[in-house]
Design an enzyme around this catalytic site. Structure first.
Site, PDB file in Angstrom:
ATOM      1  N   HIS A   6     -25.618  10.620 -39.257  1.00 30.54           N
ATOM      2  CA  HIS A   6     -26.841  10.226 -38.564  1.00 30.54           C
ATOM      3  C   HIS A   6     -26.958  10.981 -37.259  1.00 30.54           C
ATOM      4  O   HIS A   6     -26.051  11.723 -36.870  1.00 30.54           O
ATOM      5  CB  HIS A   6     -26.870   8.724 -38.333  1.00 30.54           C
ATOM      6  CG  HIS A   6     -25.680   8.219 -37.575  1.00 30.54           C
ATOM      7  ND1 HIS A   6     -25.565   8.353 -36.218  1.00 30.54           N
ATOM      8  CD2 HIS A   6     -24.550   7.607 -37.986  1.00 30.54           C
ATOM      9  CE1 HIS A   6     -24.422   7.831 -35.827  1.00 30.54           C
ATOM     10  NE2 HIS A   6     -23.784   7.376 -36.882  1.00 30.54           N
ATOM     11  N   LYS A  30     -34.878  -3.074 -34.288  1.00 28.85           N
ATOM     12  CA  LYS A  30     -35.815  -2.383 -33.389  1.00 28.85           C
ATOM     13  C   LYS A  30     -37.200  -3.012 -33.488  1.00 28.85           C
ATOM     14  O   LYS A  30     -37.944  -3.066 -32.505  1.00 28.85           O
ATOM     15  CB  LYS A  30     -35.882  -0.895 -33.746  1.00 28.85           C
ATOM     16  CG  LYS A  30     -36.764  -0.077 -32.795  1.00 28.85           C
ATOM     17  CD  LYS A  30     -36.543   1.405 -32.983  1.00 28.85           C
ATOM     18  CE  LYS A  30     -37.125   1.904 -34.282  1.00 28.85           C
ATOM     19  NZ  LYS A  30     -38.597   2.015 -34.245  1.00 28.85           N
TER      20      LYS A  30
END
Length: 953
Positions: A167, A595
């Site tokens: 990532h 998020k």
């Protein structure tokens, strides 16, 4: 770094006395760790003095002292003095200081890992079973009257898989990892060295490795490629997985004597197959990843077969062999006269030749040694395993079973687990890409001119009709877009790979942003178009890949069960899944949901989604009169390293899953620095895998079957609603918050620097935006961790608890507080959530975060927003103290508290230096010299802070 002329106390240990027997005992147990940290710090200090000079060493010490004074608030002027010192450092001095503290963080981690193993060994020696150990789990299982046969049967149908992913915040270089592994191995030897001379030799070798580290570039000079990420992941197989997973199986076999243990624990990968938002991943990277994985597995087998040949020097004139063993030896092309009476060696040379030919056929590479030429490659792993089993049976039949355990048995288990493919490689792509490919196929074939504008019902009707039509969609000679060609090439490469590397090489096709049933049908159609789905939906269809929805946002999680219910209600789908193996994976996204709605709401909606999905699949088939549990549900947890991304101890996380949602089936991602901290050291890697297995067994066989009390569920729902509101108000509705985030964290620099192969921000209409909605959840969480605010792990919780306590009026407040305290004591979900919150609050530091606020240009907005963040943090802190009764953070996790005390005085300087470098970098002017040096310093600080925090990815 410690001076050689003074006996400095360990960081965090010298500021207060430790009265009482418990504290003295803890200090005694902790002394070897303190000694190791001192040793490594002294060696690093000596290397720095030797390499950079005494002045550089003294500068580093001065920065450390001022940072400690700032942390302890003992010197009110320390911050101002530190500011002046840092502002006057040259670029070269800054980089040297950052490198010093970064490497100390890495070395302190090695010392902590070593001490963890030391304490584990002490507990084992004393017969004290540790939480998360298989020994304790088996004791609990037997105590609950789950006998060996039942446990073995549970494992026979289980599927447990950690999945390594890459990532945008991956920061470690393989060269650094390899050197640190060498330091860890040397440190591990010291407890057993008998003489001062041997210890001096050991220290000299450590000094050599630390010198290597200091003279090795910590950073990459170019952006990380997918191939680099593949190599990083494969290094953990060579150091840990290939040997430690068979050892773990051996422990299980010993605990279940007389019962065969199925190969239920297998590794997974995303690297090379995860295309979502990464333009650098395609069919070529998929082929490369599969080839390199096979090469690592086969070269390991070649080495082990070669070593077996050295060990099995048995002469046929002294010990008989079975007829099948004789036949295996006779099939070998080895005709060396010196080995005519050594059937095992002859057979193993022939097997080596077959493995070498397999390596050549699958990877195009050559084996390192050849007694005979490579020939007759194995068709699959089962053929190789069969030959090994022939050897095993022969050894057992002629009183040589003692030779099976050391190498042959682990090799056989490795072949069962890793096959020719090493790890199952997942494919992943965003649903909008599938939609675009399907739309183009239908438009070109003149079936549907504008598929993308169809309502959902019409899409389903269209797709079902095509899945019931045996004809392909592609028109011969038509010009298709690069997107379509690239996407279909992935599916076609997967089909070829399954034939070459085995059915386990690729099992899952994951659909990011699954929002409708048509997202699933589109992938089935693309499988059909490329030969991965045979037959038609209305006859006898069979799919090679499991179509896996990924539910990421809060809204998606709430729709997960209805989507799966509607999908399975479509004609032919249930029969297709059953014919394809009867398995359905569903992936749940922790990062994006966090998020989107904050930590508490994310965890609560994940909990609710799991309960709903488990309930649906438990009753699937009953409506049609078919057997219940016709399909095995496997939840795939997309967890990250940080609490804000679902991180935290895996053992507690699995036990906190809702009743009936594990059932021996679990996949979970391992990401970021967590991969290194969990698996870089072989024994620690095995212990972490052991914990995963232990938790899965306990959650399956010991977990309560009843749901949590209604009062608990109702309270959690109320807290979630209030938390969602508070989080959204602060993050998405506060004026200027986005600008604050981009200024008060290193997100901009993370996006610019060569850290990962995947962009940090999802492009919208081909362009990067600054909207938080378009920012990837991983760098969002990573950036907050870097500035020590750690917002994703706690934001919204404190306000939610306040709202819950006030919701029934002042008279109801004591009763509501008592309810929360009872939830903490009795409900694993709530207790684990609060434990993780405790950890993230302890690792956050508002005094350090305040330094980053100075980078925000709009000072009024900075004060306003940081004030709101501080108030929310304090509310979370106070709420946690009220519920747990613990005024201090980590009061019930002293090991982690000591770890923080050891490391953070050496971590803080990196934050202070990072702020100064960010200030210089953002105030640069065009053509200014030394920009690359500034960038390097920032990147080094990111690396060091990530290493110090350990679970930032």
């Amino acid at each position: 770094m410690t001076r050689t002329t003074t006996a400095r106390a360990a960081p965090g240990q010298r500021t207060r006395a430790r009265p009482g027997a418990r504290e003295d005992d803890a200090a005694a147990k902790n002394k070897p760790l303190v000694d190791d940290i001192r040793l490594l710090g002294r060696i690093l200090g000596d290397v720095i003095r030797e390499q950079e000079g005494a002045a550089a060493f003294e500068l580093i010490e001065r920065v450390r002292q001022l940072s400690v004074a700032y942390r302890l608030k003992a010197d009110t002027g320390a911050g101002r003095v530190l500011d002046r010192l840092l502002k006057n450092l040259s670029a070269d001095q800054t980089v040297t200081v950052i490198r010093a503290f970064s490497y100390f963080s890495h070395l302190a981690n090695i010392a902590e890992d070593r001490h963890h193993l030391r304490r584990r060994a002490a507990h084992d020696l004393a017969g004290e079973l540790q939480e998360g150990s298989l020994a304790l789990s088996f004791e609990r299982l037997h105590g609950a009257r789950h006998h060996a046969a039942e446990i073995a049967q549970t494992l026979a149908t289980a599927y447990v898989s950690p999945v390594l992913t890459a990532h945008p915040t991956e920061v470690q270089r393989k060269s650094i990892l390899d050197a640190e592994r060498a330091v860890a191995a040397l440190l591990g030897e010291r407890d057993e060295l008998p003489t001062p001379e041997r210890r001096a030799e050991n220290e000299a070798l450590m000094r050599a490795r630390v010198t290597q580290l200091w003279q090795t570039r910590m950073l990459r000079t170019a952006r990380l490629t997918v191939a680099d990420e593949v190599e990083n992941a494969l290094s953990y197989y060579q150091s840990t997985f290939l040997r430690e997973i068979p050892r773990l199986y051996r422990e299980i076999e010993r605990a279940l004597p007389g019962h065969p243990v199925a190969s239920f624990l297998r590794m997974g990968h995303w690297i090379g197959g995860d295309r979502d938002g990464n333009p650098n991943v395609g069919a070529a990277t998929l082929r490369h990843a599969l080839s390199r994985q096979a090469e690592v597995a086969l070269r390991f087998y070649l080495t082990e077969v070669h070593e077996l040949g050295a060990e099995l020097s048995i002469s046929g004139t002294l010990s008989a062999v079975t007829p099948e063993m004789t036949a295996l030896a006779e099939r070998s092309p080895d005709r060396n006269e010196h080995r005519r009476d050594e059937p095992y060696r002859r057979a193993l040379i022939g097997m080596y030749a077959r493995l070498a030919a397999t390596l050549q056929a699958l990877t195009g590479t050559e084996a390192l040694r050849h007694a005979v030429a490579p020939q007759n490659p194995y068709a699959d792993a089962a053929e190789f395993l069969h030959d090994l089993q022939v050897i095993e049976r022969s050894l057992h039949s002629h009183h040589a079973q003692a030779l099976v355990g050391p190498r042959l048995a682990p090799l056989m288990r490795a072949v069962q687990v890793f096959g020719l493919h090493l790890a199952t490689l997942d494919l992943r792509q965003s649903s909008d890409k599938h939609e675009a490919v399907v739309a183009e196929l239908l438009r070109t074939a003149r079936i549907e001119p504008d598929y993308a504008t169809l309502p959902e019902a019409a899409r389903r009707q269209c797709l079902l009709a095509l899945l019931n039509d045996a004809r392909p969609l592609r028109v011969r000679g038509a010009e298709y877009s690069a997107l379509l060609r690239d996407e279909l090439e992935i599916f076609e490469t997967a089909r070829t790979a399954l034939a070459s590397f085995g059915r386990a090489a690729i099992r899952h096709y994951i659909i990011s942003h699954t929002e409708e049933v048509s997202d699933l049908l589109e992938v089935l159609l693309l499988q059909k178009e490329t030969g991965l789905l045979s037959g038609t939906l209305d006859t006898s269809a069979r799919a090679a890949l499991i179509t896996v929805p990924l539910f990421e946002t809060i809204a998606d999680l709430r729709r997960s069960e209805p989507i799966m219910r509607e999908f399975y209600a479509l004609p032919g789908v249930l029969a297709l899944v059953r014919a394809s193996g009867g398995e359905q994976d569903v992936m749940l996204g922790y990062s994006d949901s966090n998020k989107d709605g904050g930590a508490f709401t994310s965890q609560w909606e994940l909990y609710r989604a799991e309960v709903a999905l488990a309930g649906f699949f438990a009753g699937l088939g009953s409506a049609t009169g078919e057997p219940a549990q016709a399909i095995t549900l496997r939840l795939f947890h997309g967890r990250g390293g940080t609490v804000g991304r679902g991180g935290g101890p895996s053992y507690q996380a699995i036990l906190a899953q809702p009743p009936g949602t594990v059932n021996g089936q679990i996949r979970l991602t391992e990401q970021g620095e967590v991969i290194g901290s969990k698996y870089a050291h072989p024994e620690i890697g095995r212990r972490n895998l052991e914990t995963l297995v232990a938790a899965t067994l306990e959650a399956t066989l010991l977990h309560p079957t009843k749901s949590a009390p209604r009062a608990f569920l109702d309270a959690a729902a109320q807290i979630s609603a209030a938390s969602f509101k508070a989080y959204r108000k602060l993050v998405y509705e506060t004026a200027g918050f986005t600008d604050y985030f981009f200024a008060a964290t290193p997100i901009r620099e993370i996006a610019e620097l060569h850290i990962g192969s995947r962009p940090a921000i999802r492009p919208k209409d081909g362009r990067a935006t600054r909207a938080i909605e378009d920012l990837r959840a991983i760098p969002w969480s990573f950036s907050w961790g870097q500035c020590r605010m750690a917002l994703p792990g706690w934001c919204g919780f404190g306000s939610a608890i306040e709202a819950f306590l006030d919701g029934g009026g002042i008279d109801a407040r004591p009763a509501r507080a008592a309810l929360l305290q009872r939830m903490h004591r009795q409900w694993p979900f709530f207790r684990t959530l609060l434990s993780n919150l405790d950890m993230v609050l302890a690792k956050s530091d508002l005094r350090i975060a305040a330094r980053y606020v100075e980078l925000v240009e709009d000072k009024a907005a900075a004060r306003r927003i940081f004030g709101a963040l501080k108030a929310e943090w304090q509310r979370a802190h106070d709420a946690l103290a009220l519920i747990t009764g613990e005024a201090e953070r980590l009061q019930s996790n002293r090991a982690l508290a000591r770890s923080i005390a050891h490391r953070f005085p050496y971590l803080d300087p990196l934050n202070h230096l990072q702020v100064e470098l960010l200030r210089r970098y953002r105030n640069r002017h065009e053509g200014q010299p030394g920009i690359e040096r500034l960038q390097r310093g920032i990147h080094l600080s990111i690396n060091g802070i990530a290493a110090g925090l350990r679970n930032t990815g």
